[in-house]
Structure formats: C-alpha cells, structure tokens
Design an enzyme around this catalytic site. Structure first.
Site, PDB file in Angstrom:
ATOM      1  N   CYS A 176       0.845  -1.201   0.000  1.00  0.00           N
ATOM      2  CA  CYS A 176       0.000   0.000   0.000  1.00  0.00           C
ATOM      3  C   CYS A 176       0.879   1.249   0.000  1.00  0.00           C
ATOM      4  O   CYS A 176       1.720   1.420   0.883  1.00  0.00           O
ATOM      5  CB  CYS A 176      -0.902  -0.034   1.231  1.00  0.00           C
ATOM      6  N   CYS A 213       0.237   3.602   3.163  1.00  0.00           N
ATOM      7  CA  CYS A 213       0.255   2.953   4.481  1.00  0.00           C
ATOM      8  C   CYS A 213       1.455   3.338   5.354  1.00  0.00           C
ATOM      9  O   CYS A 213       1.278   3.523   6.562  1.00  0.00           O
ATOM     10  CB  CYS A 213       0.149   1.444   4.337  1.00  0.00           C
TER      11      CYS A 213
END
Length: 92
Positions: A10, A13
């Site tokens: 991600c 993230c």
C-alpha cells in the site's frame, strides 16, 4: 483504540503508520493506536470486511466499533475523532 489496517504494498500505508506512532506518543495511555499488516494475518481483512488500504477502525472504551474510515487520514481529523472517543458518549 484506533486500529489501522495496512499492507506493505500500500503506497500511503507507511505514512499512516508513522502518524499512528506519533499519535501514540501524543496520547500516551489515554488511547491505543495499533497498526495491523493484513498480509501477516491471513483472513483478517475478510473478518473485518477491509476492502481498502489503509482502513482505520475506531473502538470505544467497551471495545465496540464506532467508526470505520477508508483511506489515509490527516493528523487533525484523526485527533478530532480520538478526542471524541476519549470524551465518551455523554460528552457535551
């Protein structure tokens, strides 16, 4: 408690995980900030119906989920929601 569901793949993230660490330092024992990498816990995304990375789940003092937010949060919004949780349901 704020749980941030993330994954290594991600893009946003790591920034969210850093923010969670900063918020834990700021709030100390008044709130808990947890980051969970869904790839390290197979099936956890299905259990909590996580479809977007990152996703944050906010729990009250009784452990009941109060809010779910999909995507990254900014510091001000995160702080605002945590302050509401700390104040409790009877706060004015």
């Amino acid at each position: 408690t704020v749980v941030d569901f993330s994954a290594e793949w991600c893009a946003s993230c790591p920034e969210m995980a850093q923010l969670m660490k900063e918020m834990q330092k700021e709030y100390g024992d008044r709130a808990a900030f947890v980051v969970i990498d869904i790839d390290k816990y197979p099936g956890i995304d299905d259990k909590y119906m996580i479809e977007t990375m990152p996703t944050q789940m906010f729990y009250d003092a009784k452990g009941e989920p109060i809010w779910i937010h999909k995507g990254a949060l900014d510091k001000e919004t995160l702080r605002e929601r945590v302050d509401i949780l700390i104040a409790g349901p009877n706060a004015k």
